[in-house]
Design a protein around this motif. Structure first.
Motif, mmCIF file in Angstrom:
data_model
loop_
_atom_site.group_PDB
_atom_site.id
_atom_site.type_symbol
_atom_site.label_atom_id
_atom_site.label_comp_id
_atom_site.label_asym_id
_atom_site.label_seq_id
_atom_site.Cartn_x
_atom_site.Cartn_y
_atom_site.Cartn_z
ATOM 1 N N SER A 14 -8.232 -1.637 2.881
ATOM 2 C CA SER A 14 -7.362 -2.935 3.266
ATOM 3 C C SER A 14 -7.247 -3.915 2.173
ATOM 4 O O SER A 14 -7.648 -3.598 1.193
ATOM 5 C CB SER A 14 -8.662 -3.699 3.998
ATOM 6 O OG SER A 14 -9.417 -4.259 3.321
ATOM 7 N N THR A 15 -6.246 -4.912 2.398
ATOM 8 C CA THR A 15 -5.729 -5.259 1.271
ATOM 9 C C THR A 15 -6.265 -7.182 1.670
ATOM 10 O O THR A 15 -5.629 -7.397 2.763
ATOM 11 C CB THR A 15 -3.922 -5.497 1.410
ATOM 12 O OG1 THR A 15 -3.935 -4.260 1.245
ATOM 13 C CG2 THR A 15 -3.390 -5.572 -0.068
ATOM 14 N N ASN B 196 0.795 -0.952 -0.110
ATOM 15 C CA ASN B 196 0.302 0.317 0.052
ATOM 16 C C ASN B 196 0.817 0.947 0.121
ATOM 17 O O ASN B 196 1.237 1.489 0.846
ATOM 18 C CB ASN B 196 -0.964 0.350 1.470
ATOM 19 C CG ASN B 196 -1.420 -0.926 0.991
ATOM 20 O OD1 ASN B 196 -3.029 -1.706 0.754
ATOM 21 N ND2 ASN B 196 -1.118 -2.136 2.097
ATOM 22 N N THR C 66 -8.215 4.263 -6.384
ATOM 23 C CA THR C 66 -8.655 2.924 -5.730
ATOM 24 C C THR C 66 -8.057 1.910 -5.886
ATOM 25 O O THR C 66 -7.926 1.786 -7.506
ATOM 26 C CB THR C 66 -9.870 2.970 -5.732
ATOM 27 O OG1 THR C 66 -11.236 3.700 -5.477
ATOM 28 C CG2 THR C 66 -10.231 1.828 -4.692
ATOM 29 N N LYS D 254 -5.573 -1.514 -4.848
ATOM 30 C CA LYS D 254 -5.623 -2.216 -4.511
ATOM 31 C C LYS D 254 -4.243 -3.698 -4.373
ATOM 32 O O LYS D 254 -3.784 -3.343 -5.021
ATOM 33 C CB LYS D 254 -6.501 -3.233 -3.542
ATOM 34 C CG LYS D 254 -7.733 -2.949 -3.129
ATOM 35 C CD LYS D 254 -9.349 -3.389 -2.474
ATOM 36 C CE LYS D 254 -10.284 -3.211 -2.567
ATOM 37 N NZ LYS D 254 -10.557 -3.125 -1.167
ATOM 38 N N SER E 255 -11.099 1.434 1.878
ATOM 39 C CA SER E 255 -10.664 1.158 1.015
ATOM 40 C C SER E 255 -8.962 0.705 0.783
ATOM 41 O O SER E 255 -8.436 0.695 0.340
ATOM 42 C CB SER E 255 -10.183 2.042 0.096
ATOM 43 O OG SER E 255 -9.294 3.349 0.452
#
Ligand SMILES: Cc1ncc(C[n+]2csc(CCOP(=O)(O)OP(=O)(O)O)c2C)c(N)n1
Ligand SMILES: Cc1ncc(C[n+]2csc(CCOP(=O)(O)OP(=O)(O)O)c2C)c(N)n1
Ligand code: SF4
Ligand code: SF4
Ligand SMILES: [Mg+2]
Ligand SMILES: [Mg+2]
Lengths: 314, 623, 623, 314
Positions: free
Chosen positions: D4-5, C293, C412, C414, D2
């Motif tokens: 979290s993975t 992240n 967004t 991930k 948003s």
């Protein structure tokens, strides 16, 4: 031995050191800031010690409390944030003739500077460190500091801090500092006594002083201010008078007892937690090394020594 | 036999096989494991050269395993102008099969492979070289006796080399005795046994490989030579400069400077503190300097990064300080045991704000000593931090040079604690900064302050805009003024012509030799090794004006725009598009042939290329 | 009245004394102590402008005492192209005698001094201005009642200004209610009482000073404007960019970004960690990024210095990261509450070794938002640290700009934890670096390593010379490739001609206005504010080729060789001697007139000088 | 939410984790180095824990001991000298699904990294830290380390070190770490047990392992190696079985007792010194903050949230 720096021979007896001579700029602290009282107490300490003024060095890191040296008319200044201790150790080790005082805040000393505290302490250079703990970052305007209590609402923890704070007394005792005391900015006499003992200690001495930040953490220390309904509990020090009650008094040479005292619940006690008069200072150890080495080289001149070293490389 | 490394040097007289031939210089590469003491043999050879008025230069690798592992030590020794450790070896001593295999190609065509026949099986079809097998291991065990096993193998090899090159046995024996003297008696005896055994190796076995290395008798009255590495020369240079205090934290290849100072300084009444990290180290050193005694700190790459903030404080507070940075391969942990010259920009620009300071780069082992002296002078005179940018190659290689005239050079400075008169200003806008260290009485009763905040002439903090502007000018002009005090090195080679080669740091030798080869092909070439990196010497523009092309040789990356770090600086200053770079980043020092080749390619001059191809890349085997 | 700041702007219609005159924009300087809530009035005015489709720019000083102390807040608002907060004030509101004395000279000839007659005694002989005394303190006490004392004085002044400039009272009242809403009922009531009292100040007292600030009605369907400062815009830009993790340590003026993120990120499921120092902060942020992240860390000068080593690790390990550096006056602690653009070299070169990374510099408050988006894109796409070099002026000043189209812009991302196929290489020599964050299954069973040592394509450490050379090239070419993705800003003004003014960061507005004035005197002038500092956009050479002179405006020192930091880079790259600097280091933003004057002087063009002297230095009083 | 993975859903049951799968490069340590045994023990620990291999992260600073992650076939690597803990805290706090292990030496952890140790510990992120203490700087070839005993002859103290060393157990207990244990590289079963307990602890757990540097400090720990004539004294942990002798056993939840144990003379005892199972982890506290915040915003989407924030600036 070329490295020493000889001060001029002491003059004829001088007039005693006064608050007036010691006062430099007018402090820029907020009205009511606890640090004013620490400054006033420090002037008194210097008056009592009556060192030659030019031999006093006051140094600091960065923070409200670290502005302290500006307000003391002595050699000194301030360094970068959190690193004043190794700097001051250099002053002390290089110039054993000086009286070195370091001032700083809880952020400067326990956050960014935490490791220097421990390693300076274990080396035990001869200097005195006064931490003005207001449990907040003052100069940067109210962020959580490592001594901010759980629940303290700062700009970085508006819901109340939840990282476990450090316990300054535990940290200091554990660091290996050979003199550790705690005082309170509302108790001028007590502060004077603690700083005086610290200055007279032969080694690395630390005094933590609770000093309120009226701007960003008002009331932080009310529970230890009698006129605000708190209690100020001074440590009853062992007198070694052989009396039976003496056994219940605190023996500052007992590390475990000091540690136990540090575990007492807030606001805890004030006074000398720990004192070790036997561990040699790094100043003394390095001087001994120099003396031994020079004995071996029969006090050869610098030029002789270096010429011999080069001859070995032929 | 004249080595690859001095194809143009006179005096190599061919002789018929079996008899000793005289030669000017020789490059011997010792390849084994780091436990084998090959550094020790290399050291003996280097010091022998130093004591024989010869020149010498060494080169070594450090294994990437923690202890042990393959390692080499290369010695180039002889008369004449030895400026590099040699591109290729004349003799390869291989202790193991892996040593042979990894280093066979470092041997020049026609070179001699001397291998331990107890461990190595060379390819006997390899006709390009002369292979001589000697049972080094078993012969050592036999000579010294079983208990010490192979321990003396290196000394046995030293004896063998002494035989091969007719080296001065008396001097070598003396060196062995000095080295092992203080220790156990047995050790000296065993070492001498091993040496004698090697030296007694039957000449038939060395047929074709007996040489006489040209010896010069020392000029009467000349200073004796000393033999040492760059880190040692730097450490003693600091001592000669009167530096008595320091602080540091271990890191390769800086550590040995710190270890020398920690042991030496107490002899001089000073001290060196090992700190908890590099930030504490520079802080302690600044505390020493603030106390009135110029101090040193140092590190390598990562440690210099950590010192950036405190270094900026020293610039602002104008506190003298010496910061040694022994460069290694970067970025980050990089290649910690390799050479690179990639910390130059950081040395100059690594602190936030406009923080000008002095940066010097020694060019040879000898220059490490003199750079330390100059750094200390500048630090004191201009009350400024001075960075000495040395590198892994200089740090670890051994050279022989004239013993410095210490009587003349030795500096003794004591802190000035005299009372300061009324009106004293440590930071006058129109004069040099002069601190009153603690202990000095201030006659007007006002004690000075030092701070990293902007300040007035007395050192008091101020946010006055005009004062910040003038103090910025003061700090800048002060550093500019440093250049006026330089005794800058001369231009070697042609003083005008086709090409000026600029370099800095450890590339001095290879560039110097490359000039000779480029000249040999008809180009007019000059060479300047820039020691004063920041500020630059002020006559550089005039110097450059005499050449058509200017190429800067640097061991760093060409960067986003095609220029190495020093080149970037020079281009910014002089806006001369002819200033271009020749760079590389393979962690190794430049070889002479590499420079010649790259310069030729860069200039697109095929005539050089062919000249070089003959004289450099594939020199005819002359013996 | 047309202010000094838009002498050429049309629409200022002179009118006879006593009646309201219309004007385009006005510069109001509020001078008091920081406790007086002058920032609050400034903020109300700025947001009113934002809500009125006007432009606005503010400027404030922070007192050097810890709390309290003299302080100013300047607002320039109106229609037209407002790009600077104004060189001189049209109106000075002085709360105290010291406010009057320190700021009298900031008032343009003919300007209005509005002073608190309870505290200030102006020099009544001063005929260059119109002085209007209002008993602000006592009138407030009277209006609000004794208990809250002078607390509402600022709101009283707001009412007064609303009267003077015929501001939209309904909007102001709404703003007051929003601001004080959540709190005690009394507070809102008192504020409105104070406002009304100020607004009701008898018109006779304000004779000669009643104006009508040109209002535009918002274009139907246009995006509403928002009004905020650069640090806030940057923090929300990061959130829009999908950055959800960060770590930092307090320092002025960075802290407010960290405070915003600490409070905002948990709403988005992320978190921000306050660390023990800047090294821990960048380390924690890198841990977040390593986890897949993209994270942010930041600081100001001293903190950036401390991050140098870890930043080099991020370059070597190729871990994406955003590093914000809010520049302030340096070196060292310097001038912590002033502006300077002197960390550019450090941002590019501050780590040891060749450690190339991306550096961006926003030009306006609005651009802080968009730069954050671009930084995050580049960090992810190129797996690299990106430094955002903003500054104290942008950080604290308020501007109004079109609300960004979040629906379109919101990012967004991930972490990609999908299994990696056999043969996966995180560091391919011929392709982009793509990490497999922990949690990803490696189908060949070999898990990847990240390290600050040089490494092979799999991330395993190696000291292989050739590999170090190729990986150095990989890291360099990667950063070079960044430039191809830029949407670089256009050149303003003349697209070719006499002079190209280059700038970066907060000087955008003043340079932009200066262009207009220089053009007015007949020069053909273009302006480019460089947002992409490293690597530079690749068409810069072509752009520059269209101009005779190139001058770079920078708030930093001219350095040892006469060039500011960006100038040094440009000269090194282009070797164009026409690239020169106009620099200063007084801790203040450039004024438009300063730029005009310095450019004229630098180019030795007296014609500009006289043109400027008329139109800029001493504009005729028009009202 | 948003941030979290999400990892892919767990697969079908997998084959248990084996030493073979866990082995990466062949260690480059010197033959005989104590760190080999620590590595072997760690493989066993992982075999027992049987985590999904891709969820294991091993990280380190710089030093011989810090090469550890190279030899474990898991996600991981090494960072810069002394700063692995805040890096690892970032991994753990951002990725609560991972199992994070940090390895390092006494220099890395107690010298340059000392402050990060304290501040990471007080925050209590969920991760396990293993310190291989050889009381010397190994990788840089024999300088005094902060745990080098007085008198140790190093390259920086050839006459014998004289700076007071730190006491690792005191330091760790004081740091606020919620699990502190001590082991010895010659005691494989003990190491396995300690590392296993540490890994299973919910919070910041530290195990200090005495691990001999055969190259630069041979014999450092002989006094605690039975086959070299020393004694290995394991801590007798309280069983809470109500027996009278149980009172004499060590209660690892008692901080003062842990501190007292740390003061025992060299070579001291081995085992669990301190364990606090009640302090919440920073992972949990931050997750709670997120949950509370999101409850307040009614789980609005990222876009909604940001649009609302901008609307306030109109
Ligand atoms: C390297 C660096 N980081 C951060 C800062 C900003 N800073 C200045 S003072 C300070 C902390 C102040 O807190 P404390 O030490 O408790 O002192 P106080 O102001 O509360 O007396 C910080 C973070 C700085 N000057 N340098
Ligand atoms: C910033 C920085 N300073 C110094 C070093 C050099 N260095 C590498 S490992 C190390 C210490 C090694 O000692 P320790 O942590 O005890 O590990 P060991 O090798 O003994 O296992 C040092 C000082 C470095 N890599 N980076
Ligand atoms: S901010 Fe707090 S600590 Fe700083 S001067 Fe004001 S009251 Fe004192
Ligand atoms: S030097 Fe010491 S710690 Fe390092 S690998 Fe060798 S024995 Fe182990
Ligand atoms: Mg504080
Ligand atoms: Mg170690």
């Amino acid at each position: 031995m070329s490295a020493s720096t000889l001060a001029p021979a002491p003059d004829a007896p001088r007039a005693p050191l006064t608050k007036k001579a010691l006062t430099a700029d007018h402090p820029t602290w907020c009205p009511g800031c606890g640090d004013f009282a620490v400054l006033a107490a420090f002037y008194k300490v210097l008056e009592k010690l009556n060192y030659p003024q030019e031999k006093i060095v006051t140094f600091a890191g960065i923070g409200c409390s670290s502005r302290f040296p500006y307000f003391v008319n002595s050699h000194g200044g301030h360094y970068i944030h959190g690193r004043a201790l190794p700097f001051a150790a250099g002053i002390s080790l290089g110039r054993d003739d000086l009286h070195v005082f370091v001032f700083g805040g809880d952020g400067d000393g326990f956050s960014i500077g935490g490791n220097h505290l421990v390693h300076t302490a274990r080396k035990n250079p001869r200097l005195t460190y006064v931490i003005m703990d207001n449990s907040v970052y003052g100069l940067t305007k109210k962020q959580t500091s490592p001594t901010s209590p759980l629940g303290f609402k700062s700009k970085t923890d508006p819901w109340g801090a939840f990282d476990q704070p450090i316990n300054p007394m535990r940290t200091l005792i554990n660091s290996g500092a050979t003199f550790v005391a705690r005082s309170h900015a509302t108790q001028v006499n007590h502060m004077v006594e603690m700083m005086l003992r610290a200055a007279q200690h032969d080694g690395f001495s630390v005094v933590e002083i609770l000093s309120e930040c009226v701007e960003f953490f008002p009331g932080a220390f009310d529970t230890s201010i009698p006129r605000k309904g708190g209690t100020f509990q001074a440590i009853d020090l062992r007198k070694n008078d052989g009396s039976p009650e003496d056994a219940t008094r605190h023996d500052p040479t007992d590390e475990l007892a000091a540690f136990q005292l540090a575990l007492e619940p807030w606001p805890g006690k004030f006074g000398v937690y720990y004192e070790n008069k036997t561990r040699p200072t790094k100043n003394a150890l390095e001087q001994k090394l120099i003396a031994n080495t020079r004995e071996k080289t029969k006090n050869a001149s610098d030029l002789d020594l270096l010429q011999k070293a080069f001859a070995k490389m032929r | 036999m004249v080595g690859l490394n001095s194809p143009e040097a006179p005096g190599g007289s061919p002789a018929k096989p079996g008899s000793a031939r005289t030669l000017n210089d020789v490059v011997i590469r010792l390849a084994g494991n780091s436990q084998d003491g090959i550094q020790a043999i290399g050291g003996f050879l280097a010091r022998l050269a130093g004591r024989s008025a010869q020149e010498v230069m060494t080169y070594m690798t450090i294994p990437s395993t923690i202890s042990g592992g393959p390692s080499i030590f290369q010695v180039r020794m002889g008369t004449g102008d030895i400026q590099s450790s040699g591109d290729r070896a004349d003799v390869l001593v291989a202790f193991y099969q892996h040593s042979y295999e990894s280093h066979r190609n470092s041997l020049r065509p026609g070179g001699v492979l001397l291998y331990d026949s107890d461990h190595v099986q060379p390819n006997l079809d390899d006709k390009g070289i002369t292979a001589v097998g000697v049972p080094m291991t078993s012969a050592t065990v036999e000579a010294v006796g079983g208990s010490s096993k192979e321990k003396g193998k290196n000394i046995y090899v030293l004896g063998l080399l002494a035989r091969m090159f007719d080296l001065d046995v008396a001097k070598l024996t003396a060196l062995i005795k000095e080295r092992f003297g203080g220790k156990n008696e047995d050790i000296v005896r065993n070492a001498l046994l091993a040496f004698d055994a090697g030296h007694a190796y039957p000449a038939e076995g060395l047929r074709d490989c007996l040489y006489r290395l040209d010896r010069r008798s020392p000029t009467p009255g000349a200073r004796p030579q000393i033999t040492t590495d760059g880190n040692t020369a730097l450490a003693y240079g600091l001592i000669a400069a009167g530096v008595r205090y320091g602080a540091g934290y271990p890191i390769t290849p800086w550590s040995s400077i710190m270890e020398t100072l920690r042991v030496e300084l107490p002899k001089y009444g000073g001290l060196f503190v090992q700190c908890e990290d590099e930030i504490a180290a520079i802080s302690t050193a600044l505390g020493f300097s603030y106390g009135g005694n110029l101090a040193v700190t140092g590190s390598s790459g990562p440690g210099l990064s950590l010192k950036a903030e405190a270094l900026g404080w020293a610039v602002m507070a104008e506190i003298p300080l010496i910061v040694v940075n022994v460069q290694r391969g970067g970025p980050s942990t990089g290649l910690p045991t390799n050479i690179e010259q990639s910390d130059l920009m950081q040395a100059i620009y690594g602190s936030h704000g406009d923080a000008p300071r002095v940066v010097l780069a020694p060019r040879t082992v000898e220059d490490c000593f003199y750079t330390a002296l100059e750094a200390a002078r500048l630090a004191r005179e201009f009350s400024t931090p001075v960075i000495i940018l040395t590198d892994q190659a200089l740090a670890t290689r051994i050279e022989a040079f004239d013993e410095p005239d210490l009587e003349r050079l030795m500096v003794t400075v004591k802190a000035d604690l005299s009372p300061r008169p009324i009106g004293f200003k440590p930071y006058p806008l129109n004069g040099p900064t002069r601190h009153a260290p603690p202990g000095s009485i201030m006659e007007d009763g006002k004690y000075p302050t030092v701070t990293g905040l902007e300040h007035d002439e007395l050192g008091h903090p101020t946010a006055n805009p005009a004062l910040h502007a003038s103090m910025t000018v003061k700090r800048r002009e002060k550093i500019k003024a440093v250049a006026a005090t330089y005794k800058a090195p001369p231009v070697y080679g042609d003083q005008s012509g086709d090409l000026l080669l600029l370099g800095w740091g450890c590339t001095f030798g290879p560039i110097h030799e490359a000039v000779g080869r480029l000249q040999a092909s008809g180009l007019k070439v000059g060479h300047l090794q820039i020691r004063h990196i920041h500020p630059l010497r002020s006559d550089l523009e005039q110097v450059m004006a005499h050449y058509k092309h200017i190429r800067v040789i640097e061991i760093n990356d060409e960067g986003l725009y095609g220029f190495g770090q020093l080149t970037t600086l020079l281009r910014a200053r002089y806006c001369n598009p002819e200033i271009q770079s020749i760079t590389k980043t393979d962690g190794l020092t430049f070889r002479v042939s590499e420079i010649v080749e790259l310069v030729a390619k860069n200039l697109g001059i095929t005539s050089i290329k062919s000249a070089r191809a003959q004289s450099v890349l594939a020199p005819p085997t002359r013996d």
